[in-house]
Design a protein around this motif. Structure first.
Motif, mmCIF file in Angstrom:
data_model
loop_
_atom_site.group_PDB
_atom_site.id
_atom_site.type_symbol
_atom_site.label_atom_id
_atom_site.label_comp_id
_atom_site.label_asym_id
_atom_site.label_seq_id
_atom_site.Cartn_x
_atom_site.Cartn_y
_atom_site.Cartn_z
ATOM 1 N N PHE A 35 -8.811 -0.891 -50.381
ATOM 2 C CA PHE A 35 -7.801 -1.572 -49.548
ATOM 3 C C PHE A 35 -6.379 -1.309 -50.038
ATOM 4 O O PHE A 35 -5.508 -0.930 -49.268
ATOM 5 C CB PHE A 35 -8.082 -3.077 -49.513
ATOM 6 C CG PHE A 35 -9.439 -3.406 -48.959
ATOM 7 C CD1 PHE A 35 -9.676 -3.332 -47.592
ATOM 8 C CD2 PHE A 35 -10.498 -3.752 -49.796
ATOM 9 C CE1 PHE A 35 -10.932 -3.604 -47.066
ATOM 10 C CE2 PHE A 35 -11.750 -4.020 -49.287
ATOM 11 C CZ PHE A 35 -11.966 -3.951 -47.916
ATOM 12 N N GLN A 36 -6.154 -1.507 -51.341
ATOM 13 C CA GLN A 36 -4.806 -1.294 -51.894
ATOM 14 C C GLN A 36 -4.459 0.188 -51.867
ATOM 15 O O GLN A 36 -3.300 0.563 -51.637
ATOM 16 C CB GLN A 36 -4.726 -1.803 -53.338
ATOM 17 C CG GLN A 36 -5.027 -3.294 -53.503
ATOM 18 C CD GLN A 36 -4.120 -4.139 -52.624
ATOM 19 O OE1 GLN A 36 -2.940 -3.836 -52.423
ATOM 20 N NE2 GLN A 36 -4.681 -5.204 -52.065
ATOM 21 N N THR A 37 -5.464 1.020 -52.120
ATOM 22 C CA THR A 37 -5.243 2.475 -52.116
ATOM 23 C C THR A 37 -4.803 2.926 -50.732
ATOM 24 O O THR A 37 -3.834 3.688 -50.583
ATOM 25 C CB THR A 37 -6.533 3.208 -52.540
ATOM 26 O OG1 THR A 37 -6.970 2.656 -53.789
ATOM 27 C CG2 THR A 37 -6.301 4.698 -52.702
ATOM 28 N N ALA A 38 -5.521 2.446 -49.707
ATOM 29 C CA ALA A 38 -5.182 2.836 -48.331
ATOM 30 C C ALA A 38 -3.786 2.332 -47.961
ATOM 31 O O ALA A 38 -3.006 3.047 -47.318
ATOM 32 C CB ALA A 38 -6.223 2.291 -47.360
ATOM 33 N N ALA A 39 -3.460 1.118 -48.400
ATOM 34 C CA ALA A 39 -2.127 0.568 -48.110
ATOM 35 C C ALA A 39 -1.050 1.410 -48.794
ATOM 36 O O ALA A 39 0.012 1.681 -48.216
ATOM 37 C CB ALA A 39 -2.052 -0.888 -48.584
#
Ligand SMILES: [Zn+2]
Ligand SMILES: [Zn+2]
Length: 396
Positions: A35-39
């Motif tokens: 999730f954080q990576t994609a953001a």
């Protein structure tokens, strides 16, 4: 030459590529939880001025860069984003801050390199024709594989790329070099879960038992004949059992034995046949000796075939970019990689980015707690990918 312009940009942005990689390395996320990576990826892309962005397959990101005459040709570039459940043992400033999670397969490098390629390509989009599709995929490390989910979610449609390029770190190749292989490259990998059931009891009274330990032993030996007698010598195959669990004691025969293994090969037709052979041989032995069998084949990724012509062009582009002495030929590699799903749909080229540096002690293999890279690889990872894409599309 666009080639030189790309080199200049890759050199100018090198510290940014490294900073991005370090940020990702320090903040790893497990498969399908990126999730954080994609953001982070989305924020970076928007920062470059790339705003054609779609979310796919949960935590996947698909972005589009259009050059001149965007519908002329489409090429896809792929990076994977997930980390592994490993406790990092490196003593570095960018060490994982997430307990028990580590970028030990270099997917932080692939993501940072693809971001770098995106930045470069977006900056010179008036100098090439066609469209670049950027595929930031989740979950490479976990069946069913993020690639298969991205395809299901139509990442290869509208527009459909003519080919896809992926790169992976290779700690056996020195930094500064890259490796290619045309045709068969990586294996399919299926997980085998077998239970042999018998009748346990006192080890001194074999006449009252159906001994699953002995049955399992015969079965394991017999199954090796699938590789030595049924497989064509021209198709590489591996059958390995890494776990045998018989929870008896010196004088206790257990009721059952559980076995786990892996079957790998490089041909889909043979792969399906081999599954049948394994189950039949196991069944014959187990039932013939009075036991019962439960044999589950959990299908993993298909085998990976690099398209001949696309790979030849990409290798030639790499030679132009890095020099002949820095482009090596690869051997077949019996590990699996979900990039293979893309290569079942369209032409693909999966190449290796050298990351080893013995003088700095950077020698550990992927999936180990001490894996790291020589970060000089990022300048090549970003620049070469951009150059291969433009080489495919045609520069103006
Ligand atoms: Zn891996
Ligand atoms: Zn990997």
């Amino acid at each position: 030459m666009v080639n030189n312009r790309i080199k200049e940009l890759a050199a100018a942005y090198k510290s940014e590529f490294i900073a991005n990689r370090r940020h990702l390395h320090a903040n790893p996320e497990l498969s399908f939880q990126e999730f954080q990576t994609a953001a982070f990826v989305e924020k970076q892309l928007r920062g470059f001025g790339i705003n054609q962005i779609e979310h796919k397959a949960g935590t996947g990101i698909l972005a589009i860069i259009e050059g001149n005459s965007p519908s002329k040709k489409v090429i896809a570039l792929r990076g994977d984003m997930d980390a592994l459940p490993i406790v990092e043992q490196n003593d570095v400033s960018y060490k994982s801050t997430i307990p028990g999670v580590m970028h030990a397969c270099g997917h932080d490098v692939h993501t940072a390199s693809l971001l770098g390629a995106a930045k470069i390509l977006n900056e010179i989009k008036d100098q090439f024709e066609g469209t670049v599709k950027l595929i930031f995929q989740p979950g490479e490390e976990l069946i069913p594989g993020g690639a298969s989910l991205m395809i299901k979610d139509k990442a290869l449609e509208n527009p459909r790329p003519s080919g896809i390029i992926g790169q992976h770190v290779m700690p056996f190749i020195p930094v500064g070099k890259v490796g290619f292989r045309k045709g068969m490259y990586m294996a399919s990998a299926d997980e085998l879960y077998i239970t042999v059931k018998g009748k346990g009891g006192h080890g001194a009274m074999p006449e009252t038992l159906v001994d699953p330990v002995l049955i399992a032993s015969h079965m394991i030996v017999a199954l090796q004949q699938v590789v030595s007698r049924n497989a064509s010598p021209k198709i590489p195959s591996v059958l390995s059992f890494g776990r045998v669990e018989a929870l008896g004691a010196t004088n206790i025969i257990p009721n059952e034995v559980k076995i786990q293994g892996t079957f790998r090969t490089l041909n889909e037709e043979w792969r399906a046949k081999a599954h049948g052979h394994m189950v039949n041989i196991a069944k014959g032995i187990v039932e013939g000796m009075g036991g019962e069998l439960d044999f589950e084949v959990r299908r993993g990724y298909p085998f990976l075939k690099n398209a001949e012509a696309l790979t030849a062009r990409a290798q030639e582009a790499a030679i132009q970019y890095l020099g002949q002495e820095n482009v090596v030929d690869l051997d077949i590699w019996m590990a699996a990689e979900d990039f293979s799903y893309y290569t079942q749909e369209i032409d693909g080229c999966f190449y290796r980015l050298g990351t080893r540096n013995e003088s700095k002690g950077i020698v550990s293999g992927v999936h180990t707690p001490t894996f790291d890279i020589d970060e000089d690889a990022l300048e090549i990872g970003a620049g070469l990918m951009a150059w291969i894409a433009i080489n495919e599309l045609g520069s103006l």
